[in-house]
Design an enzyme around this catalytic site. Structure first.
Site, short mmCIF file in Angstrom:
data_model
loop_
_atom_site.label_atom_id
_atom_site.label_comp_id
_atom_site.label_asym_id
_atom_site.label_seq_id
_atom_site.Cartn_x
_atom_site.Cartn_y
_atom_site.Cartn_z
N ALA A 1 1.09 -0.77 0.45
CA ALA A 1 -0.04 -0.23 0.20
C ALA A 1 0.84 1.25 0.26
O ALA A 1 1.93 0.91 0.34
CB ALA A 1 -0.76 0.22 0.76
N GLY B 1 0.67 -5.18 1.13
CA GLY B 1 -0.32 -4.59 -0.04
C GLY B 1 0.04 -5.88 -1.69
O GLY B 1 -1.34 -5.57 -2.03
N1 CAA Z 1 4.80 2.97 -0.65
C1 CAA Z 1 5.16 4.28 -1.27
N2 CAA Z 1 6.23 4.27 -2.04
C2 CAA Z 1 6.99 3.47 -1.68
C3 CAA Z 1 6.21 2.61 -1.70
C4 CAA Z 1 5.50 2.04 -0.02
N3 CAA Z 1 5.01 0.82 0.02
N4 CAA Z 1 7.81 1.38 -1.66
C5 CAA Z 1 8.22 1.70 -2.49
N5 CAA Z 1 8.02 2.77 -2.84
C6 CAA Z 1 8.70 3.76 -3.44
C7 CAA Z 1 9.73 4.36 -2.39
O1 CAA Z 1 9.83 5.60 -1.77
C8 CAA Z 1 11.05 4.79 -3.95
O2 CAA Z 1 10.58 6.43 -3.60
P1 CAA Z 1 11.50 7.94 -4.36
O3 CAA Z 1 12.46 7.42 -5.44
O4 CAA Z 1 10.53 8.84 -4.02
O5 CAA Z 1 12.29 7.73 -3.40
C9 CAA Z 1 10.31 3.81 -4.79
O6 CAA Z 1 9.71 3.70 -4.36
C10 CAA Z 1 11.62 2.92 -4.95
O7 CAA Z 1 11.58 2.50 -3.67
P2 CAA Z 1 13.33 2.36 -3.14
O8 CAA Z 1 14.36 3.87 -3.04
O9 CAA Z 1 13.06 2.08 -1.60
O10 CAA Z 1 13.56 0.71 -3.38
P3 CAA Z 1 14.80 -0.59 -3.33
O11 CAA Z 1 15.48 -1.00 -4.63
O12 CAA Z 1 15.93 0.41 -2.87
O13 CAA Z 1 13.69 -0.50 -1.76
C11 CAA Z 1 11.77 -2.28 -1.08
C12 CAA Z 1 12.77 -2.03 -2.39
C13 CAA Z 1 12.87 -3.10 -0.53
C14 CAA Z 1 10.46 -3.22 -1.83
C15 CAA Z 1 11.40 -0.53 -0.54
O14 CAA Z 1 11.17 0.23 -1.67
C16 CAA Z 1 10.38 -1.50 0.20
O15 CAA Z 1 10.47 -1.90 1.81
N6 CAA Z 1 9.33 -0.41 -0.03
C17 CAA Z 1 7.83 -0.31 1.37
C18 CAA Z 1 8.12 -2.58 1.45
C19 CAA Z 1 6.74 -1.95 2.05
O16 CAA Z 1 7.07 -1.78 3.52
N7 CAA Z 1 5.25 -2.77 2.03
C20 CAA Z 1 3.85 -2.25 2.98
C21 CAA Z 1 3.12 -1.06 3.10
S1 CAA Z 1 1.93 -0.88 4.11
C22 CAA Z 1 1.11 -2.08 3.19
O17 CAA Z 1 1.01 -2.60 2.05
C23 CAA Z 1 0.25 -2.19 4.55
C24 CAA Z 1 -0.79 -3.28 4.67
O18 CAA Z 1 -0.46 -4.23 4.78
C25 CAA Z 1 -2.70 -2.68 2.94
#
Ligand code: CAA
Length: 258
Positions: free
Chosen positions: A66, A109
């Site tokens: 999400a 998500g």
């Molecule tokens: N929401 C918003 N933006 C996100 C995102 C997310 N879930 N995941 C990645 N992005 C964005 C990053 O902020 C980044 O944006 P900027 O370039 O503006 O900084 C861009 O996508 C690229 O991401 P990274 O630079 O972090 O890429 P990476 O290769 O270094 O890492 C990753 C990849 C390990 C997937 C890392 O992006 C990450 O940990 N993402 C979040 C994963 C997460 O926590 N997901 C759960 C979300 S909460 C949820 O889903 C609740 C639910 O159950 C409904």
């Protein structure tokens, strides 16, 4: 709608391919993507010319969760009043079969979206996880429930409590995904599976999906009764007559989806 579309859609034969398209955010699921994806899937469900949906992302991410930035400053009252994520019940209520073709990250998500599809085909690059706990929350679109049913309590508990990711091989062993395929052939293989499904009778495939899903919703006795009733009802379709006639006449069935 404002801004560019967050999804791309394409039709090949009787299959609708939906590609999540927020590459800069690793396909993070925001309100617009939710709205557009559910609308596109609902349209395919209602279209008699479409028999199966494939949902995929990019090579790097199916969906990284999400949209954290969209939720970050929300209050409890806003989350509650908006009933955030309740719209997904319209997605899980769809009756058309939906295949998730997952490469790269399927987190939070994104993992939950894959699990709301009917079967998951994984690239060897796929990584599944419910890392929400690291953000100070937990899964919110069914992850604590579906992951537990699909892979069992020990793995689900470990993943939800530590945020550990599962790779494609482990996901296949655990029963989360139906098969693992090389990343460069993922979408083609998913399309082949979807074409096979779409070649069946659409109403029969819908009833079959409903019956399999019943296994997660009720007791064995009730589920078997439901299956038997629906099996009987299938004899009211032309496609049952055609399917069985084709077998007896040693020819391919020509389903009319009626
Ligand atoms: N929401 C918003 N933006 C996100 C995102 C997310 N879930 N995941 C990645 N992005 C964005 C990053 O902020 C980044 O944006 P900027 O370039 O503006 O900084 C861009 O996508 C690229 O991401 P990274 O630079 O972090 O890429 P990476 O290769 O270094 O890492 C990753 C990849 C390990 C997937 C890392 O992006 C990450 O940990 N993402 C979040 C994963 C997460 O926590 N997901 C759960 C979300 S909460 C949820 O889903 C609740 C639910 O159950 C409904």
């Amino acid at each position: 709608a404002t801004g560019d579309s967050t999804i791309l859609t394409e039709t090949r034969g009787r299959v609708r391919l939906i590609t999540l398209n927020r590459p800069k955010a690793l396909n993070a699921i925001n309100a617009q993507l939710t709205r557009e994806l559910i609308a596109a899937a609902s349209a395919a469900d209602a279209d008699p010319g479409i028999g199966c949906i494939v949902i995929t992302g990019s090579a790097k991410a199916f969906a990284a969760g999400a949209d954290i930035k969209e939720m970050q400053s929300a209050t409890y009252a806003e989350m509650y009043a908006g009933d955030r994520f309740a719209d997904w019940e319209r997605f899980t209520a769809l009756r058309i079969p939906i295949v998730a073709a997952v490469a790269g990250f399927a987190l939070g998500g994104g993992c939950e979206l894959a699990m709301m599809c009917d079967l998951i085909l994984a690239a060897d690059t796929a990584q599944f996880g419910q890392p929400e706990i690291k953000l100070g929350v937990m899964p919110g679109i069914g992850g604590s429930q579906r992951l537990t049913r699909f892979v069992g309590k020990a793995k689900a508990m470990e993943m939800c409590l530590t945020g550990r990711m599962m790779d494609a091989a482990e996901a296949e062993r655990a029963g989360l995904v139906s098969r693992v395929v090389p990343a460069d052939g993922l979408v083609e293989e998913a399309m082949r599976v979807a074409e096979t499904i779409a070649g069946m009778s659409k109403p029969i495939a819908m009833m079959t999906k409903e019956a399999v899903n019943r296994a997660y919703e009720t007791t064995l006795t009730e589920g078997v009764r439901f299956e038997r009733r629906v099996f009987h009802a299938m004899f009211a379709t032309q496609d049952q007559k055609e399917g069985m006639a084709a077998f007896v006449e040693k020819r391919a069935a020509k389903f009319t989806h009626g």
